[in-house]
Design a protein around this motif. Structure first.
Motif, mmCIF file in Angstrom:
data_model
loop_
_atom_site.group_PDB
_atom_site.id
_atom_site.type_symbol
_atom_site.label_atom_id
_atom_site.label_comp_id
_atom_site.label_asym_id
_atom_site.label_seq_id
_atom_site.Cartn_x
_atom_site.Cartn_y
_atom_site.Cartn_z
ATOM 1 N N VAL A 57 6.770 45.926 -1.810
ATOM 2 C CA VAL A 57 7.752 45.277 -2.696
ATOM 3 C C VAL A 57 7.144 44.036 -3.336
ATOM 4 N N ILE A 60 4.733 45.162 -6.020
ATOM 5 C CA ILE A 60 5.440 45.659 -7.212
ATOM 6 C C ILE A 60 5.985 44.489 -8.032
ATOM 7 N N GLU A 61 6.628 43.525 -7.328
ATOM 8 C CA GLU A 61 7.212 42.380 -8.052
ATOM 9 C C GLU A 61 6.133 41.538 -8.712
ATOM 10 N N PHE A 64 4.717 43.465 -11.810
ATOM 11 C CA PHE A 64 5.631 43.499 -12.961
ATOM 12 C C PHE A 64 6.252 42.130 -13.243
ATOM 13 N N LEU A 67 7.321 41.109 -16.869
ATOM 14 C CA LEU A 67 8.546 41.791 -17.314
ATOM 15 C C LEU A 67 9.757 41.294 -16.522
ATOM 16 N N GLY A 68 9.515 41.060 -15.241
ATOM 17 C CA GLY A 68 10.599 40.556 -14.376
ATOM 18 C C GLY A 68 11.070 39.193 -14.844
ATOM 19 N N ASN A 69 10.111 38.342 -15.244
ATOM 20 C CA ASN A 69 10.478 37.004 -15.731
ATOM 21 C C ASN A 69 11.303 37.086 -17.012
ATOM 22 N N PHE A 70 11.010 38.107 -17.836
ATOM 23 C CA PHE A 70 11.795 38.307 -19.058
ATOM 24 C C PHE A 70 13.260 38.600 -18.681
ATOM 25 N N MET A 71 13.441 39.358 -17.603
ATOM 26 C CA MET A 71 14.801 39.694 -17.176
ATOM 27 C C MET A 71 15.536 38.460 -16.640
ATOM 28 N N PHE B 34 23.755 40.986 -17.578
ATOM 29 C CA PHE B 34 22.942 40.843 -18.805
ATOM 30 C C PHE B 34 23.731 41.207 -20.064
ATOM 31 N N LEU B 180 20.686 42.516 -28.303
ATOM 32 C CA LEU B 180 19.786 42.172 -27.199
ATOM 33 C C LEU B 180 20.444 42.216 -25.808
ATOM 34 N N LYS B 184 19.012 44.533 -22.948
ATOM 35 C CA LYS B 184 18.503 43.941 -21.708
ATOM 36 C C LYS B 184 19.230 44.559 -20.511
ATOM 37 N N VAL B 187 17.961 47.961 -19.226
ATOM 38 C CA VAL B 187 16.755 48.034 -18.381
ATOM 39 C C VAL B 187 17.130 48.495 -16.961
ATOM 40 N N ILE B 188 18.303 48.070 -16.498
ATOM 41 C CA ILE B 188 18.708 48.430 -15.121
ATOM 42 C C ILE B 188 19.081 49.919 -15.037
ATOM 43 N N GLN B 328 17.326 41.259 -5.897
ATOM 44 C CA GLN B 328 16.206 40.687 -6.671
ATOM 45 C C GLN B 328 15.218 41.791 -7.043
ATOM 46 N N PHE B 329 14.914 42.654 -6.061
ATOM 47 C CA PHE B 329 13.963 43.750 -6.299
ATOM 48 C C PHE B 329 14.531 44.731 -7.334
ATOM 49 N N ILE B 331 16.295 44.054 -9.809
ATOM 50 C CA ILE B 331 16.221 43.486 -11.162
ATOM 51 C C ILE B 331 14.763 43.280 -11.596
ATOM 52 N N MET B 332 13.955 42.715 -10.701
ATOM 53 C CA MET B 332 12.600 42.281 -11.076
ATOM 54 C C MET B 332 11.531 43.365 -10.930
ATOM 55 N N GLY B 333 11.748 44.328 -10.057
ATOM 56 C CA GLY B 333 10.681 45.291 -9.793
ATOM 57 C C GLY B 333 11.043 46.738 -10.082
ATOM 58 N N PHE B 336 11.043 48.567 -13.691
ATOM 59 C CA PHE B 336 9.713 48.759 -14.290
ATOM 60 C C PHE B 336 8.892 49.748 -13.473
ATOM 61 N N LEU B 337 9.088 49.690 -12.148
ATOM 62 C CA LEU B 337 8.375 50.637 -11.284
ATOM 63 C C LEU B 337 8.811 52.067 -11.598
ATOM 64 N N SER B 340 7.517 53.228 -14.933
ATOM 65 C CA SER B 340 6.081 53.542 -14.888
ATOM 66 C C SER B 340 5.827 54.862 -14.175
#
Lengths: 73, 358
Positions: A57, A60-61, A64, A67-71, B34, B180, B184, B187-188, B328-329, B331-333, B336-337, B340
C-alpha cells in the motif's frame, strides 16, 4: 516481532498441511514447492506488526503520489 | 481448454456484484466529496473507462483465444518480463482480496457487530470464499446467478420506497463549478468500472465466447444504472450532508418509513451487501488462484487455496491500521492502481501485440 501471532500462523500452517494431505500427495513436485513457499511467506509475514510497517500500500501510494496529490487538492 | 464451462450471461452476473458490491456503500460518499451535487454525473464519465476496458479485454481474448491473461502477457512481452508482470498481477489480486475483505469487515463491525473484532469477520469471510473457490467456476457462477437478482432488485426497491422522501431541489445548481468537480469525482468510480477487466480470466471458461462483449456491455449498463440510482438516492435524500457520511446509501435507507410500519430496512442493505461482497471477494480470490496457477505453471490451483487465504488475511491489515487509512488508500492509491492494472497495462499489451502482428 509478534511471537503470539507467529505461533498461531505456524499452527494454522500445520493445519493447512494436514488438511491438504490428499491433494498434496497427488501433486507434482513443483506444486508442492510453490505451496510451501507461499505458506512460508505467510508465516514469516506474521512475525511483523503488519498494520504499522511499510508494504505494498505504501509503495502504491508513493508511486501514484503526484496523481494522489491532485485528488487531495 | 478448460473443462468447466459457464455461459456469457453467468459471467456478466459474476462481474456485476464484483463491481457494484464495494461501489454502493463507501464509493458514493467519497465521490460526493469531490463532485458535490454533481455526484450523479461522475458515474457517467467513469463508465467510459469501463467500456474502454471491456473493448480491450474482448479484443485481447479474440486475438489470443482460450488463453489466460498472464499467458498472453508472456507471449507478447517475452517470458521474463511476462513473468514479472504476472507477479505484479498476483500481488495485486491477493492485496485486493485482502483489502476488500477488510472493507467488508470494517463496515460490518462499524455498523452492526460493534463488539466483534474485525479479524473475526475477515477470517469468517475468507473461510467461506475459500470453500466457494474450491468448488470451481461453475458453482461460483451459479451462486452469482442466484445472488444477482437479489442484489439488483433490492437496490432498485430501496430507491422506489424512498421516492416519497426525495428532495428534487438538492440537484441544483447543476455544474455550478463547471465539469471539473464531477470529473474529479469520476476518478473514484472509474476504479470500480475498470474491474470489468476481471472477466478476461473467465473468458477461457465460456461456452459461448462470441456473446462475451454483449453480456459485458449489459453488465456495464446495469452497473451504470445502479451507480446513478444510488447516487441520486443519496443526493435527493441526504443533500449536502452526503459528503460527511461514510456509508451514505445505508444512511439514506434509514429514512424509509412506509405507513409507520415498514422501517429500519438498513438491515436489508447489510444482508444484500454481504451477498455482493461474498461474490466480489470470491471473484478476486478465484482470479488470484488462476494467476498463481498460470504464473508457476501449476497442475491445479486447489493446493494453493489456503496459503492464499493466509496471505490475503495478512494483506488485509498490511499498512492499513484503521478505516481512515483504508479511506485514504481508496482516494490516493486505488483509483490509479486499478486504472493501471485493469486498463492501461492491458491496452499496452494489446498495442504491442498489434505492433508485433500477432
Amino acid at each position: 516481532m509478534n511471537w503470539g501471532i507467529f505461533t498461531i500462523a505456524v499452527i494454522i500452517s500445520g493445519c493447512i498441511i494436514l488438511a491438504e494431505q490428499s491433494i498434496f500427495k497427488k501433486s507434482p513436485r513443483k506444486d508442492k514447492t510453490v505451496f510451501f513457499t507461499f505458506l512460508f511467506v505467510g508465516v514469516i509475514l506474521s512475525l511483523f506488526d503488519l498494520p504499522y510497517i511499510i508494504g505494498p500500500v505504501t509503495a502504491i501510494e508513493a508511486f501514484f503520489s503526484p496523481l494522489g496529490n491532485f485528488m487531495s487538492k | 481448454m478448460e473443462k468447466e464451462k459457464i455461459s456469457s450471461m453467468q459471467m456478466g452476473m459474476l462481474a456485476y456484484p464484483a463491481i457494484v458490491a464495494t461501489a454502493i456503500l463507501s464509493t458514493p460518499g467519497i465521490t460526493a466529496q469531490f463532485a458535490f451535487q454533481d455526484v450523479w454525473l461522475s458515474p457517467i464519465w467513469a463508465s467510459l473507462v469501463g467500456i474502454i476496458t471491456l473493448i480491450i479485454v474482448i479484443k485481447l481474448a479474440k486475438l489470443f483465444p482460450q488463453q489466460t491473461f498472464l499467458g498472453i502477457c508472456e507471449k507478447v512481452v517475452g517470458k521474463s518480463l511476462g513473468k514479472l508482470l504476472g507477479l505484479f498481477y498476483l500481488i495485486h489480486f491477493i492485496q485486493a482480496t485482502g483489502q476488500i475483505s477488510r472493507v467488508y469487515a470494517e463496515f460490518i463491525t462499524a455498523s452492526f457487530f460493534t463488539k466483534t473484532p474485525t479479524i473475526v469477520m475477515i477470517i469468517a469471510m475468507l473461510l467461506l470464499t475459500a470453500s466457494a473457490t474450491r468448488t470451481g467456476v461453475e458453482t461460483i457462477a451459479r451462486i452469482s446467478q442466484v445472488f444477482f437478482p437479489i442484489l439488483f432488485l433490492s437496490i432498485f426497491i430501496i430507491f422506489v420506497v424512498l421516492i416519497p422522501k426525495i428532495e428534487l431541489t438538492n440537484i441544483f445548481p447543476i455544474l455550478e463549478k463547471g465539469l471539473l468537480p464531477s470529473l474529479k469525482g469520476a476518478v473514484i468510480p472509474q476504479a470500480r468500472f475498470s474491474e470489468i477487466f476481471l472477466i478476461i480470466f473467465f473468458i477461457p471458461y465460456l461456452k459461448d465466447a462470441e456473446n462475451g462483449l454483449k453480456w459485458g456491455l449489459y453488465t456495464l449498463w446495469l452497473v451504470l444504472i445502479t451507480f446513478i440510482l444510488v447516487n441520486f438516492t443519496i443526493l435527493f435524500i441526504l443533500g449536502q450532508s452526503m459528503t460527511y457520511a461514510t456509508y451514505p446509501f445505508l444512511q439514506a435507507s434509514r429514512f424509509v418509513n412506509i405507513g409507520n410500519f415498514i422501517e429500519n430496512i438498513d438491515a436489508i442493505i447489510m444482508a444484500v451487501w454481504i451477498l455482493g461482497m461474498f461474490t466480489k471477494i470470491t471473484v478476486y480470490y478465484f482470479v488470484s488462484l488462476l494467476a498463481i496457477k498460470d504464473l508457476f505453471n501449476l497442475s491445479n490451483y486447489k493446493l494453493m487455496i489456503w496459503p492464499i487465504a493466509l496471505l490475503a488475511l495478512e494483506f488485509s491489515f498490511w499498512t492499513l491500521p484503521n478505516s481512515m487509512a483504508i479511506n485514504q488508500f481508496e482516494i490516493m492509491g486505488l483509483p490509479f492502481l486499478n486504472f493501471s492494472m485493469h486498463t492501461f497495462i492491458p491496452l499496452l499489451i494489446y498495442g504491442i501485440a498489434k505492433i508485433r502482428r500477432f
